[in-house]
Scaffold this motif. Sequence first.
Motif, short mmCIF file in Angstrom:
data_model
loop_
_atom_site.label_atom_id
_atom_site.label_comp_id
_atom_site.label_asym_id
_atom_site.label_seq_id
_atom_site.Cartn_x
_atom_site.Cartn_y
_atom_site.Cartn_z
N LYS A 1 0.72 -1.25 0.04
CA LYS A 1 -0.08 -0.23 0.07
C LYS A 1 0.87 1.29 -0.03
O LYS A 1 1.15 1.92 1.03
N MET A 2 1.49 1.38 -1.21
CA MET A 2 2.31 2.90 -1.37
C MET A 2 1.44 4.17 -1.31
O MET A 2 0.53 4.16 -1.90
N THR A 3 2.06 5.08 -0.33
CA THR A 3 1.26 6.36 -0.28
C THR A 3 2.20 7.45 -0.34
O THR A 3 3.51 7.19 -0.33
N LYS B 1 4.44 6.87 -3.35
CA LYS B 1 3.66 6.46 -4.40
C LYS B 1 3.94 7.41 -5.60
O LYS B 1 3.98 7.00 -6.79
N ASP C 1 4.95 6.05 -9.40
CA ASP C 1 3.99 6.68 -10.42
C ASP C 1 4.79 7.30 -11.71
O ASP C 1 4.64 7.20 -12.76
N GLU D 1 -0.79 3.01 -11.50
CA GLU D 1 -1.49 4.08 -10.69
C GLU D 1 -2.73 4.07 -10.43
O GLU D 1 -3.18 4.39 -9.33
#
Length: 215
Positions: A55-57, A61, A65, A132
Amino acid sequence: MDKKEKQLFEYYYHKFSERNFDEKDLFSFLLFVQDKANDNKVIHELSHLLIHRDKMTGYVKSYFDNCTEIIRNLEKEKKRRKIENLFSFKEFRNGFNSLFSQFGFEKLPAEIINDFILCIISLLQGISLHSENSNREIGHLSFAASSKEVFLMGNMKTLSKGRFIPVTFPVLSVNNIYEKVTPQDKNDTPYLFNDALIEVINIDGQLVITFPTIN
């Protein structure tokens, strides 16, 4: 931070300063400090990524992306954009030493920051990369090593002339002061470990990379 937390922090700090730690110790430390470093970009982002591997944030992220977008457009752009490391050595050094200073401890020297990066490279291997706007897996992270450096490599594919070709790119890198590696070609192309699981252990105060024989 209460008295017990300070005792635990001091325990980890002394292990680090004596270079008597391995990747598992660093992992435990980052779990311990994750909620104490929200304003520390490097510590906050790395601890979150290590805990929530799928869960990349936030910044991480956005970074991946951007990597995906660059690779997707490799054939379309005349001037190819370079993919930089997720964090530079300087950012690692400043991030960790800022945390230690925050709680009253001395900054650690460059060789220990080098050790931290090596451990983190090992800890992040195997993480899947996703597109993404969906949960579709489009790549993964793996351990790699050359005679001069150790890498965390991103592995994806891009469409070129009607077929998909593999693309690898460095996500993190650190000086290889740990293991002698015979260059596999004149460019010292890194050996990529997609199948073997690498671990960084400590033997008598020295970090050792447990990869297969590659010479």
